[in-house]
Design a protein around this motif. Structure first.
Motif, PDB file in Angstrom:
ATOM      1  N   UNK A   1       0.779  -1.235   0.000  1.00 15.67           N
ATOM      2  CA  UNK A   1       0.000   0.000   0.000  1.00 15.67           C
ATOM      3  C   UNK A   1       0.806   1.277   0.000  1.00 15.67           C
ATOM      4  N   UNK A   2       2.132   1.186   0.007  1.00 20.49           N
ATOM      5  CA  UNK A   2       2.920   2.419   0.019  1.00 20.49           C
ATOM      6  C   UNK A   2       4.359   2.190   0.412  1.00 20.49           C
ATOM      7  N   UNK A   3       4.864   3.070   1.284  1.00 21.76           N
ATOM      8  CA  UNK A   3       6.248   2.971   1.760  1.00 21.76           C
ATOM      9  C   UNK A   3       6.296   3.298   3.250  1.00 21.76           C
ATOM     10  N   UNK A   4       7.339   2.793   3.899  1.00 23.98           N
ATOM     11  CA  UNK A   4       7.498   3.027   5.332  1.00 23.98           C
ATOM     12  C   UNK A   4       8.971   3.201   5.671  1.00 23.98           C
ATOM     13  N   UNK A   5       9.215   3.972   6.732  1.00 22.35           N
ATOM     14  CA  UNK A   5      10.561   4.159   7.262  1.00 22.35           C
ATOM     15  C   UNK A   5      10.501   3.965   8.772  1.00 22.35           C
ATOM     16  N   UNK A   6      11.573   3.402   9.339  1.00 21.40           N
ATOM     17  CA  UNK A   6      11.617   3.169  10.782  1.00 21.40           C
ATOM     18  C   UNK A   6      12.750   3.996  11.387  1.00 21.40           C
ATOM     19  N   UNK A   7      12.478   4.572  12.562  1.00 20.96           N
ATOM     20  CA  UNK A   7      13.437   5.439  13.252  1.00 20.96           C
ATOM     21  C   UNK A   7      13.665   4.876  14.649  1.00 20.96           C
ATOM     22  N   UNK A   8      14.927   4.605  14.974  1.00 17.30           N
ATOM     23  CA  UNK A   8      15.248   4.096  16.298  1.00 17.30           C
ATOM     24  C   UNK A   8      15.423   5.216  17.309  1.00 17.30           C
ATOM     25  N   UNK A   9      14.906   4.992  18.521  1.00 14.04           N
ATOM     26  CA  UNK A   9      15.038   5.954  19.622  1.00 14.04           C
ATOM     27  C   UNK A   9      16.024   5.362  20.639  1.00 14.04           C
ATOM     28  N   UNK A  10      17.245   5.854  20.627  1.00 14.47           N
ATOM     29  CA  UNK A  10      18.324   5.325  21.459  1.00 14.47           C
ATOM     30  C   UNK A  10      17.984   5.476  22.949  1.00 14.47           C
ATOM     31  N   UNK A  11      18.638   4.595  23.779  1.00 16.62           N
ATOM     32  CA  UNK A  11      18.350   4.654  25.220  1.00 16.62           C
ATOM     33  C   UNK A  11      18.736   5.982  25.849  1.00 16.62           C
ATOM     34  N   UNK A  12      19.731   6.675  25.260  1.00 12.74           N
ATOM     35  CA  UNK A  12      20.140   7.955  25.849  1.00 12.74           C
ATOM     36  C   UNK A  12      19.692   9.155  25.007  1.00 12.74           C
ATOM     37  N   UNK A  13      18.669   8.928  24.132  1.00  6.44           N
ATOM     38  CA  UNK A  13      18.131  10.060  23.388  1.00  6.44           C
ATOM     39  C   UNK A  13      17.505  11.049  24.373  1.00  6.44           C
ATOM     40  N   UNK A  14      17.884  12.302  24.246  1.00  2.00           N
ATOM     41  CA  UNK A  14      17.410  13.324  25.173  1.00  2.00           C
ATOM     42  C   UNK A  14      15.891  13.477  25.060  1.00  2.00           C
ATOM     43  N   UNK A  15      15.169  13.364  26.178  1.00  3.89           N
ATOM     44  CA  UNK A  15      13.713  13.557  26.144  1.00  3.89           C
ATOM     45  C   UNK A  15      13.367  14.963  25.657  1.00  3.89           C
ATOM     46  N   UNK A  16      12.265  15.064  24.955  1.00  2.00           N
ATOM     47  CA  UNK A  16      11.827  16.353  24.427  1.00  2.00           C
ATOM     48  C   UNK A  16      11.220  16.183  23.049  1.00  2.00           C
ATOM     49  N   UNK A  17      11.075  17.295  22.356  1.00  2.00           N
ATOM     50  CA  UNK A  17      10.415  17.311  21.048  1.00  2.00           C
ATOM     51  C   UNK A  17      11.453  17.279  19.931  1.00  2.00           C
ATOM     52  N   UNK A  18      11.239  16.372  18.996  1.00  2.86           N
ATOM     53  CA  UNK A  18      12.144  16.203  17.864  1.00  2.86           C
ATOM     54  C   UNK A  18      11.327  16.229  16.565  1.00  2.86           C
ATOM     55  N   UNK A  19      11.629  17.130  15.641  1.00  2.00           N
ATOM     56  CA  UNK A  19      10.864  17.196  14.395  1.00  2.00           C
ATOM     57  C   UNK A  19      11.285  16.107  13.401  1.00  2.00           C
ATOM     58  N   UNK A  20      10.294  15.623  12.669  1.00  2.00           N
ATOM     59  CA  UNK A  20      10.530  14.681  11.573  1.00  2.00           C
ATOM     60  C   UNK A  20       9.850  15.265  10.336  1.00  2.00           C
ATOM     61  N   UNK A  21      10.620  15.514   9.294  1.00  2.00           N
ATOM     62  CA  UNK A  21      10.084  16.113   8.073  1.00  2.00           C
ATOM     63  C   UNK A  21       9.994  15.055   6.980  1.00  2.00           C
ATOM     64  N   UNK A  22       8.825  15.000   6.301  1.00  2.00           N
ATOM     65  CA  UNK A  22       8.596  14.051   5.208  1.00  2.00           C
ATOM     66  C   UNK A  22       8.222  14.832   3.958  1.00  2.00           C
ATOM     67  N   UNK A  23       8.933  14.534   2.847  1.00  2.00           N
ATOM     68  CA  UNK A  23       8.649  15.195   1.571  1.00  2.00           C
ATOM     69  C   UNK A  23       8.383  14.134   0.510  1.00  2.00           C
ATOM     70  N   UNK A  24       7.247  14.316  -0.189  1.00  2.00           N
ATOM     71  CA  UNK A  24       6.878  13.397  -1.262  1.00  2.00           C
ATOM     72  C   UNK A  24       6.040  14.169  -2.266  1.00  2.00           C
ATOM     73  N   UNK A  25       6.647  14.579  -3.386  1.00  2.00           N
ATOM     74  CA  UNK A  25       5.929  15.400  -4.351  1.00  2.00           C
ATOM     75  C   UNK A  25       5.527  16.718  -3.723  1.00  2.00           C
ATOM     76  N   UNK A  26       4.233  17.030  -3.787  1.00  2.00           N
ATOM     77  CA  UNK A  26       3.723  18.267  -3.206  1.00  2.00           C
ATOM     78  C   UNK A  26       3.573  18.180  -1.686  1.00  2.00           C
ATOM     79  N   UNK A  27       3.654  16.957  -1.162  1.00  2.00           N
ATOM     80  CA  UNK A  27       3.539  16.773   0.288  1.00  2.00           C
ATOM     81  C   UNK A  27       4.837  17.181   0.970  1.00  2.00           C
ATOM     82  N   UNK A  28       4.737  18.050   1.950  1.00  2.00           N
ATOM     83  CA  UNK A  28       5.892  18.484   2.743  1.00  2.00           C
ATOM     84  C   UNK A  28       5.382  18.752   4.155  1.00  2.00           C
ATOM     85  N   UNK A  29       5.550  17.751   5.031  1.00  2.00           N
ATOM     86  CA  UNK A  29       4.967  17.810   6.371  1.00  2.00           C
ATOM     87  C   UNK A  29       6.058  17.612   7.416  1.00  2.00           C
TER      88      UNK A  29
END
Length: 431
Positions: free
Chosen positions: A216-244
């Motif tokens: 049905x499409x495509x997928x990507x996986x992102x690992x969250x390390x044990x010492x990743x600093x808590x807080x807000x992290x942006x993830x940007x996705x671009x596909x054609x006209x889609x830019x979120x």
């Protein structure tokens, strides 16, 4: 003779008069028989009625003594749009009359048939891509006279023709397995629907992420390390006209602590450099497909752990802990070690630091790391299935005793193997 002549004239006049009357009745009946008076069946597409675009009728006159053929040519150059607005879905459902034979055809912009069916009450059509589609339908309707009884042959029949155009413009659907995730877990990003760009891009400081084909499409996986600093992290996705850009909140997790009376083993600079030169290049490689499927299985029979994922281990009086990026299983020397999922062996060799070492790539940046093996039973380039043996546990390299050290990483970001084994990881949203 004169009498006979009069009789013949009278009979002729009667015949002519009768013929005129009969002809008038027949002509009137023929004239008044009109296909426009017959109700056309309704065909709907997601609740929208297909416009009628012509008919061909063979209609009975005077009880079937005669049949009148009538038709209206299809308005081929005036095909009406099914909707004035673009259709923003990847499929459409047709509802058709079940009492009559129906032939439905859907064609794409270059007139290739993408769907063709006969005599179905409902039909779901999946569009292969955005674009302009033509819908054609024929409904054959019999006409019975009021005097007919059930089962009597039909008197008259006809076919109604329907055509419409539909412009499909469905934007990709973007989904995140979670926007709030604990340290050690995985965030899966899915794109489904029609992807204008066959190579969508994902950008984030959380770590390596590679879009791979999934149903049905495509997928990507992102690992969250044990010492990743808590807080807000942006993830940007671009596909054609889609830019979120989506913000991911990393939540702190309490990991176990362990105090060891003995001092830490002295480091070996050359062994560490050798290990970095061999392993670090693997972190940046991500195959553009997923090899694995289903839930990951434990790499050995032993479930007893000498060290849990994320463990803080304090040696002697040191205030600075050593962290565990994987799980140390209390395996006996010679115990079989297996690949937890389908993958390809990308490293199989001896390293001074981690002894006999095997790395299996599961695609999309996800890899399994096996350290301190007693023996290696695979080689680089081997395709290994889930549960297939890749070696045996042991005490090779710089370790204090027999064990299997197992790590799962996406890029260079370690993730908690226990979440993989119990099926609770966000990784499985990629399936």
């Amino acid at each position: 003779m004169r009498t006979v002549k009069k009789i013949l004239i009278w009979v002729l006049l009667v015949a002519v008069f009768t013929g005129v009357i009969v002809g008038g009745v027949v002509g009137y009946s023929y004239y008044k028989t009109d296909a426009d008076g017959f109700a056309a069946p309704v065909i709907t597409a997601d609740g929208l009625s297909l416009p009628l675009n012509g008919y061909d009728w063979n209609e009975p006159v005077m009880g079937g003594i005669l049949f009148k053929k009538s038709s209206e040519a299809p308005k081929a150059l005036l095909i009406e749009p099914l909707s004035q607005e673009d259709f923003a879905q990847t499929s459409i459902t047709f509802a058709m009359p079940d009492a009559f034979p129906v032939h439905l055809v859907v064609r794409d912009e270059v007139q290739n048939v993408i769907f063709d069916c006969n005599n179905k009450e409902t039909a779901a059509v999946d569009f292969p891509a955005n674009g302009l589609y033509t819908i054609e339908a024929d409904v054959t309707v019999p006409r019975h006279l009021p005097t007919d009884h059930p089962g009597a042959p039909a008197h008259g029949h006809g076919t109604f023709h329907y055509t419409a155009q539909l412009r499909v413009n469905a934007p990709p659907k973007l989904e995140f397995s979670s926007v709030k995730v604990l340290q050690g877990d995985v965030v899966t990003v899915r794109l489904s629907g029609f992807l204008e760009d066959p190579d969508p891009v994902i950008e984030t400081d959380l770590g390596l992420a590679q879009f791979c084909p999934v149903p049905g499409g495509k997928a990507a996986v992102i690992g969250i390390h044990y010492n990743r600093e808590p807080g807000v992290w942006p993830v940007r996705v671009k596909c054609g006209k889609l830019d979120v850009t989506q913000e991911i909140t990393v939540v702190h997790r309490d990991f176990p602590k362990q105090n060891v009376a003995a001092a830490a083993e002295p480091s070996d600079a050359k062994a560490e450099e050798e290990w970095r030169n061999a392993i670090y290049p693997l972190y940046g490689k991500a195959e553009p497909e997923f090899y694995w499927s289903g839930t990951f299985v434990r790499p050995c029979d032993s479930e007893a752990q000498l060290a849990a994922y994320g463990l803080f281990r304090y040696y002697g009086d040191s205030k600075r802990p050593v962290r565990s990026a994987g799980i140390d299983y209390a395996c006996a020397a010679g115990e079989e070690v297996r690949s937890p999922a389908h993958g390809t062996v990308v490293f199989a060799d001896f390293l001074q630091l981690t002894g006999n070492t095997v790395v299996v790539s599961h695609g999309g940046g996800l890899k399994s790391y096996f350290f301190y093996l007693d023996s290696i039973t695979c080689k680089r380039g081997d395709d290994v299935k889930a549960k297939q043996a890749i070696g045996t546990a042991g005490q090779s390299g710089l370790t204090s005793g027999p064990r299997l050290h197992y790590e799962a990483r996406i890029g260079n970001q370690s993730i908690d193997p226990e979440l993989l084994f119990n099926g609770h990881s966000g990784l499985y949203a990629a399936q």
